[in-house]
Scaffold this motif. Sequence first.
Motif, short mmCIF file in Angstrom:
data_model
loop_
_atom_site.label_atom_id
_atom_site.label_comp_id
_atom_site.label_asym_id
_atom_site.label_seq_id
_atom_site.Cartn_x
_atom_site.Cartn_y
_atom_site.Cartn_z
N LEU A 115 0.83 -1.20 0.00
CA LEU A 115 0.00 0.00 0.00
C LEU A 115 0.87 1.25 0.00
O LEU A 115 0.68 2.18 -0.81
CB LEU A 115 -0.92 0.01 1.22
N TYR A 116 1.84 1.31 0.89
CA TYR A 116 2.69 2.50 1.01
C TYR A 116 3.54 2.72 -0.25
O TYR A 116 3.90 3.87 -0.57
CB TYR A 116 3.59 2.38 2.24
N SER A 117 3.85 1.65 -0.96
CA SER A 117 4.66 1.79 -2.18
C SER A 117 3.96 2.64 -3.23
O SER A 117 4.62 3.23 -4.10
CB SER A 117 4.97 0.40 -2.76
N GLU A 118 2.64 2.72 -3.16
CA GLU A 118 1.90 3.54 -4.11
C GLU A 118 2.08 5.03 -3.83
O GLU A 118 1.75 5.87 -4.68
CB GLU A 118 0.41 3.20 -4.05
N TYR A 119 2.60 5.37 -2.65
CA TYR A 119 2.64 6.77 -2.23
C TYR A 119 4.06 7.24 -1.90
O TYR A 119 4.25 8.16 -1.11
CB TYR A 119 1.76 6.97 -1.00
N GLU A 120 5.05 6.65 -2.53
CA GLU A 120 6.43 7.02 -2.22
C GLU A 120 6.74 8.48 -2.56
O GLU A 120 7.70 9.05 -2.03
CB GLU A 120 7.41 6.08 -2.95
N TYR A 121 5.93 9.07 -3.41
CA TYR A 121 6.14 10.49 -3.74
C TYR A 121 5.98 11.38 -2.51
O TYR A 121 6.50 12.50 -2.48
CB TYR A 121 5.16 10.93 -4.83
N SER A 152 -0.81 2.86 10.90
CA SER A 152 -0.35 3.09 9.53
C SER A 152 -1.39 3.77 8.65
O SER A 152 -1.05 4.64 7.83
CB SER A 152 0.11 1.77 8.90
N LEU A 153 -2.65 3.39 8.76
CA LEU A 153 -3.68 4.01 7.92
C LEU A 153 -3.91 5.47 8.31
O LEU A 153 -4.05 6.34 7.45
CB LEU A 153 -5.00 3.23 8.04
N ASN A 154 -3.92 5.73 9.60
CA ASN A 154 -4.06 7.09 10.08
C ASN A 154 -2.88 7.96 9.64
O ASN A 154 -3.05 9.09 9.17
CB ASN A 154 -4.17 7.09 11.61
N MET A 155 -1.67 7.41 9.77
CA MET A 155 -0.46 8.16 9.40
C MET A 155 -0.46 8.48 7.90
O MET A 155 -0.13 9.59 7.49
CB MET A 155 0.78 7.35 9.77
N LEU A 156 -0.86 7.51 7.10
CA LEU A 156 -0.89 7.73 5.66
C LEU A 156 -1.92 8.80 5.29
O LEU A 156 -1.67 9.65 4.42
CB LEU A 156 -1.21 6.43 4.93
N SER A 157 -3.06 8.79 5.97
CA SER A 157 -4.07 9.82 5.69
C SER A 157 -3.56 11.22 6.07
O SER A 157 -3.82 12.19 5.36
CB SER A 157 -5.37 9.51 6.44
#
Length: 411
Positions: A115-121, A152-157
């Motif tokens: 999941l996180y790999s989609e947002y490396e930018y 992890s989901l909260n941090m990504l948001s």
Amino acid sequence: MPIGVQDFKEIRELNRLYVDKTGMISQILSEGTECYLFLRPRRFGKSLNLSMLDAFFNIKYPKDNKWFDGLKISECKECQEHKNAYPVIYFDFKNLDADSYELFIKRLSIKMTDLYSEYEYLKESDDIDEIFKTDFDTIISGTTSVSVLMNSLNMLSDMLYAYHGTKVIILLDEYDNPVHHINDKNLQNDVVDVIRGMLSCALKGNESLMFGVVMSIMQVGRNSIFSGLNNIKVNNIFSSKYGEMFGFTDDEVKAICEEYGRPEKHLEAKEWYEGYRFGSAEVYNPWSVLNYIDEGFRPQAYWAETSGNSIINTLLECADEWVYEELMTLSQGKSIKKSIDSTITFEELNSIPGDIYSVMVMSGYLNVVPFELGYEVGIPNGELYQVFGDQIAKYVSRRYGNYNIIGSVII
């Protein structure tokens, strides 16, 4: 036929059969609820509906895409400003079943890495806190702690909100899936604790959240996961809204049979695959209808052949003599009056022998019709008579030796 295809974009791009459920989008936008929990049986369109929401809202897709052309949502002018306007986190809990806590955490860590790999930018942005970037790296490398996984989901948001300046939509699929096949109560509790932590962090008091949609078959925790989230809206098979958004209606099945050149087969499909009641809507099992038509309109038990019967098997092993007698009554085409608990949870399974009826209703094995003092439950259709013959009769026959009585009651 889109057999097994749960990606809305693929269905529309390849011009496969799609039964229009985009009215769900305008309903969600008009209600303005912070978090939705939809509870429906497996194979009734939950994942496809989540994929549809992702395709409509996700900012990563081009706003001029044609996926929704000609569908109901295209008629909603006020909805168009929301089209492809939000960062979206789309995460599913499938394939996380494990026979140990360590294996569960390992599999969850791998899925979160993907999941996180989609947002490396996000790591390149000056708007992102350095502490977040450090935790981001541990998740990507698969070396993160359980506590960071739970956040992890909260941090990504938070990172997406900081980067885009727009609140985030969180879509979670089958959050109950990891506990389906767990028989060990201690392991089940440990897994539930991790899921509870993830959802609590992501959906309770998250200032980066636009709204969240969670799909599952049953609840995991009656109150504890969503406690404190005052405006969560639980929508189950008894709820008045969204009834026709899961499964196929009679008119929809009629139209499908006509489109595939066999309008006279509608009545056979009705006999075999209708009989479910979601709110006030009478619906068909969509998985079975699609397979029925794809197999040349050959009626048989398609839904029953898919996985996911372990909960029922466990409950049957624990059933008492009275429950077996009632199952015999059901197998003969009769209905019984029961009290059904729509909020029953995994933690409560096996506590009362009669729990089996609540589980079977919520998971699609029995239909239910409300009456003044409770509910009338019965076998919904021809397909489920075969399920009773194959899944339930073997347990009853161990005690009564009446397998032939049950196995022969097939519409």
